[in-house]
Structure formats: C-alpha cells, structure tokens
Design an enzyme around this catalytic site. Structure first.
Site, PDB file in Angstrom:
ATOM      1  N   ARG A   1      36.106  -7.500  28.082  1.00  9.94           N
ATOM      2  CA  ARG A   1      35.888  -7.735  29.503  1.00  9.94           C
ATOM      3  C   ARG A   1      35.424  -9.165  29.721  1.00  9.94           C
ATOM      4  NH1 ARG A   1      36.066  -2.864  32.057  1.00  9.94           N
ATOM      5  NH2 ARG A   1      35.573  -0.988  30.845  1.00  9.94           N
ATOM      6  N   GLY A   2      35.817  -9.712  30.864  1.00 10.95           N
ATOM      7  CA  GLY A   2      35.361 -11.063  31.211  1.00 10.95           C
ATOM      8  C   GLY A   2      35.965 -12.126  30.315  1.00 10.95           C
TER       9      GLY A   2
ATOM     10  N   GLY B   1      43.413  -3.905  34.711  1.00 14.39           N
ATOM     11  CA  GLY B   1      43.112  -3.199  35.953  1.00 14.39           C
ATOM     12  C   GLY B   1      42.822  -4.165  37.081  1.00 14.39           C
TER      13      GLY B   1
ATOM     14  N   ASP C   1      41.364   5.052  35.967  1.00 14.16           N
ATOM     15  CA  ASP C   1      40.828   5.667  37.180  1.00 14.16           C
ATOM     16  C   ASP C   1      41.874   5.804  38.279  1.00 14.16           C
ATOM     17  OD1 ASP C   1      38.408   5.748  35.913  1.00 14.16           O
ATOM     18  OD2 ASP C   1      37.485   4.133  37.064  1.00 14.16           O
TER      19      ASP C   1
ATOM     20  N   ARG D   1      34.688   5.372  38.469  1.00 12.55           N
ATOM     21  CA  ARG D   1      33.573   4.592  39.037  1.00 12.55           C
ATOM     22  C   ARG D   1      33.550   4.674  40.557  1.00 12.55           C
ATOM     23  NH1 ARG D   1      35.214   0.791  35.083  1.00 12.55           N
ATOM     24  NH2 ARG D   1      33.628   0.326  33.519  1.00 12.55           N
TER      25      ARG D   1
ATOM     26  N   GLU E   1      31.994   9.952  37.234  1.00 14.33           N
ATOM     27  CA  GLU E   1      30.831   9.138  36.865  1.00 14.33           C
ATOM     28  C   GLU E   1      30.241   8.336  38.020  1.00 14.33           C
ATOM     29  OE1 GLU E   1      31.766   5.915  34.175  1.00 14.33           O
ATOM     30  OE2 GLU E   1      33.834   5.864  34.870  1.00 14.33           O
TER      31      GLU E   1
END
Length: 541
Positions: A233-234, A258, A289, A334, A385
């Site tokens: 990530r990032g 995503g 998701d 999320r 979640e």
C-alpha cells in the site's frame, strides 16, 4: 429493420432517455445516408470502423442510429494526437474472424426507466451517488472496450510494465497472465514486458528490481492465489515513478488496483503529461469489497462471496450444534457491504446482516438476537467490518497508506457485548478475512479476469490513457479514472438488492425501541424449514 422514430416513442426514450423538443428534433431529422458524427476522445475525433449508422427513407433511422452529441459521451484520455496510427496485426485474420470494435460503439449507461422518484433504486438514476448523498450526473454513453482495427503503437517498440497495488484479491495472477499473453499476441517482444515488484515502491526500491514477464513465466500462475509480483500500500513517489518510466522507456503501464490504486494511476498519468512523457496508463479495477463506482462487479468479488458463504455455513453449523449457540461472522467491507449482503443471501442461514451503509442501535440489535434465540434456539449474525463504526469509535480514526479509513474491530466488540448482555450464550466467532483474500478464482471470475486483461491491452494500443476497463450493464467499456475514484460504491439502503435480503430473512431496522422485539410479530416470523434454515420470502423480488 428500419423503424420510425417519433417524439416520445419507446425508441426515442431508450436512445436518449429524455423527451423534449430538442431531442425529438435531433432524433427525427432526415439522415439520408449521412454518417453520424464520430465521438471525440480528449479533443481528438475517434476513428470509425466498419458499418456506420445509416438513415432510411423519409428520415426514418435504425433504432441504434440516433445521433450522439459529444457531451453525452463519457470521454476517456487519449494520446492519439501524439502517436502514429497503423493497422492492427490482427487485421490479416479479421481478428480470428470475430471482427473489431469501432470507436463509435457506445454503451447506453441508463438501462432502467423509473416510473417516479419513489421507485425502488431510483435515488440516483442519472449519475453517481456521492458520499454526501448528492448525485453527480453522468453522460449517457460509455466507449466500448475491445480490439480496434487501427492501433497507435508499433508493437515492436512497446515496452510495458504491470504493477499490482493494495490488498490481496482473488484474480490478481489471472489478470497479470492475460495482460502478458495479449501483449505478446500483439507482437510485443517478450523481453520488453516487465513486472514491478511489491507495488508502486518497486519503481525505485533498489532491493527489488523489476522482473521480466513472458508467456512461459506466467503460464500457470492463475492456479495460485495472491500475486506473483507482490503488493503493498502507498509508496507513490510520483516524480520518482515518472522519472523511472521515462528512463526505462515504458510506453504502457498497467495498474491493477482498487480505489487507491486507480487514484495513484490517475496521479501518475497527470504527472506524465506534466513531464511530457508519452505512456498509456490503463487501470484494471481490483476490489474485493466491490466498491468501485459504475462497475457491475470487480474481479475477485464473486470468488470472495463464494468463500465467504462457506464461513457463514460453518457459523451456522457451530451455532445450531450448540445449546444457545450464536454464530458471529465478520466479513470484509470497509465502506461497502456487498460481500456481507451477497454471501448472506447465498448461504440461506443468516438471521441478521449488518452493513456499513445501514446504522443500527446496539440495544435494539441485542433485543432482536435474544428474540431469535428464544424462537430458534440459535442465531447467525453476519457483519461487515465497516458496520457499526459509530458504536465502537468516536471521531475520525484516520486513513491507511491506500487512503482507506482505519477501522475499529466491530466483530470482537459485538462478541464481548453479547457475552455481557446474554447469559449462557455460546458464541462462535469467525473472521475468515485472510483465508478469503488468498484463494484462487472461481470459474466465472477467471473468465472475467481474462477479458479484463485483454481489454486493458486493447485500450493501450488504441491510444487511450487514464482509463480503466470494466463491466457496465453487462458490457465491457473504458471508463475515465477520475470519475470512478470520486467515492466508494456503496449498497443502496433503498435499493432492490438490500430489500431482497431483508425480506428474505425478515430483518427489521434496528433503530426501534428494544421492547419491539420482545414479542413475535407477523413481520418477524418466517417459515422454518429443516435444520432451521428459512424459505426465501416471495416479496424478495
């Protein structure tokens, strides 16, 4: 077949989705053999291929030939004005006999005509539902994905790179494989296709150099979960990434990610333009998701639902086999509750489904759980979640490196709360998150990944940039990345999908007085079948 187009007719409404004098004038004006104007892609007229729209006698037109205004097309970025057009290498066989997609092939974005604003699912009929509840209008048409007769890169001069970003998702290896396969099919030399290791930081991480990708290397990677390239990530140092793209002479960059990954792809594309570096940046939408705007489904979602419902079935077996058993299963989601909603519907054993889009009061929820336990002897609760974050945390908790909100654990919070409020309850808590992320794809997802990988390469060779390929209204199209990253796609609490689940399991809204659930009502009593599973309500639609 030639049909007459009259103002207010069905064909008129289908083609333009509005009934006014201006539309009627454009629709019915004579078009004797005249070609419809080609759509504009970033200011560059698109090349038209194959049979163009033709008019008939007396101004009659075929139902697919209504003129399309430039502003009615969801335009994508283009580098065509800086590239040289040439014939596709597939023209010799007419693309294996299947023909080509024309730039005038457009998908109508609004397939449903609602009777009124009160109709279920009509809350944002003409555009995108934003996080603040507003609706951002969108054009009527999207550009169809697929191979073009004319391409804008010489395959022998293409140098391509593939990078995977964000969390794991079923299908990453499938997409990588089919991007590589399609590049080689175009004639890109195998030693000019590279994989960037461990996300965007792989562009400048000296420890992990890019690796060469070819058909032999990726031949069987689709049989494994995860990503052969690694991910993170990032790490989006834009200037350094663009410097490496220019230094390595990359002409195609495929970003599989995503919302965060696509946002990074958009930023890279803008920085490339600022630096005057020619490189097509194409996204492939990855989100377990299923929370990317406009797209029917993201790859890996169907596989995730299949595996998630196995966890729900396990939770049911545990709960039904225990005295006063409660199966509590936490799934991914999320900001969007698609996995929880779809897996709950598929499993047929869930009593309560909680998603981020629908708030609930803990007291009302607990009272209803107690009521279900009294009636059945057990209860199964599925929770996404991101649900109930207003209960477990106060204030803003920040975001992770991909820009996703950092969440508190609602699963363990509910588990502990139920234990405190209900005596002699036997709770079986299941969190299958990492098991679901790591699986290989199901059959349908595998096919979907193949088409997405192929479509991404076709888009780059068509001279497009700053776009992603996806399934919209069951057809494959190119979508501008800036549009799809406006917000996360979420379940519509007033839409048909959520309503189908609620009616199937007879779930109330957990905002009432807890005393409401002390007595069984006709709306809460459902037909019990063998082993405690229920029949789907006929009102589910």
């Amino acid at each position: 077949m030639i049909v007459s187009q009259k103002c207010g007719s069905l064909q008129h409404r289908v083609c333009l989705y509005r009934v006014d004098r201006a539309c009627c004038s454009r629709l019915t004006r004579p078009r004797t053999g005249r070609q419809s104007r080609a759509p504009i892609v970033n200011g560059v007229p698109a090349q038209s291929e194959g049979l163009l729209f033709q008019g008939g006698e007396g101004g009659d037109v075929a139902p697919f030939s209504a003129p399309v205004e430039d502003e009615d097309i969801l335009q994508v970025g283009s580098l065509r004005d800086r590239l040289t057009v040439r014939e596709s290498p597939f023209t010799k066989t007419n693309n294996s006999g299947g023909g080509f997609v024309g730039d005038m092939d457009l998908l109508f974005m609004r397939t449903t005509r609602y009777e009124s604003e009160a109709s279920s699912g009509s809350s944002c009929w003409n555009g995108l539902q934003m996080a603040d509840g507003t609706c951002m209008p969108l054009p009527l048409w999207a550009i169809r994905s697929g191979p073009r007769r004319n391409i804008y890169y010489d395959p022998k001069e293409v140098t391509a790179a593939v990078v995977t970003c964000g969390g794991l998702c079923p299908g990453l290896n499938d997409v990588i494989q089919n991007i590589v396969f399609t590049l080689e099919d175009y004639g890109v030399p195998p030693d000019q296709i590279f994989g960037i290791r461990y996300g965007l930081r792989g562009f400048y991480d000296r420890e992990f150099k890019p690796i060469n990708l070819n058909k032999k290397v990726v031949q069987n990677i689709h049989l494994q979960g995860g990503t052969m390239l690694g991910t993170s990530r990032g790490g989006a140092d834009l200037k350094e990434i663009v410097r490496r793209i220019d230094l390595w002479g990359l002409t195609h960059l495929y970003v599989v990610g995503g919302n965060g990954g696509n946002a990074a792809a958009n930023a890279i594309n803008q920085e490339l333009q600022n630096a005057d570096v020619i490189c097509s940046v194409i996204g492939v939408p990855k989100s377990i998701d299923n929370d990317i705007l406009l797209i029917d489904k993201c790859f890996g979602f169907e596989s995730a639902v299949e595996e998630a419902q196995r966890a729900l079935l396990a939770g049911y077996v545990e709960a039904a086999s225990a005295r006063s058993g409660l199966g509590l299963i936490k799934l991914m989601g999320r900001q969007s509750g698609y996995i929880a909603m779809q897996a709950s519907m598929a499993s047929g054993v869930v009593d309560i489904c909680l998603i981020p889009e629908v708030k609930f009061e803990l007291a009302a929820l607990t009272a209803y759980v107690r009521q279900v336990m009294k009636r059945k002897g057990h209860c199964v609760v599925c929770i996404a979640e991101g649900a109930g974050q207003d209960i477990v945390q106060h204030g803003h908790a920040g975001k992770d490196k991909s820009g996703n909100p950092i969440l508190k654990d609602i699963g363990t919070h509910l588990r502990d709360s139920f234990k405190e409020s209900m005596e002699d309850i036997d709770i079986k808590y299941i969190d299958p998150t990492y098991m679901i992320r790591a699986i290989a794809t199901t059959t349908n997802d595998r096919i979907y990944c193949k088409v997405l990988g192929q479509g991404a390469v076709h888009g780059a060779f068509a001279g497009f940039t700053g776009c992603t390929v996806g399934l919209v209204n069951t057809h494959y199209v190119y979508l501008p990345i800036p549009v799809i990253i406006q917000a996360a796609r979420t379940v519509d609490p007033k839409g048909r999908s959520w309503n189908r689940l609620k009616t199937a399991i007879n779930q109330p809204d957990f905002v009432d007085d807890p005393a409401t659930y002390d007595q069984d009502t006709s709306a809460q009593i459902v037909h019990e079948v063998e082993y405690g599973t229920r029949a789907t309500a006929v009102t589910g639609g």
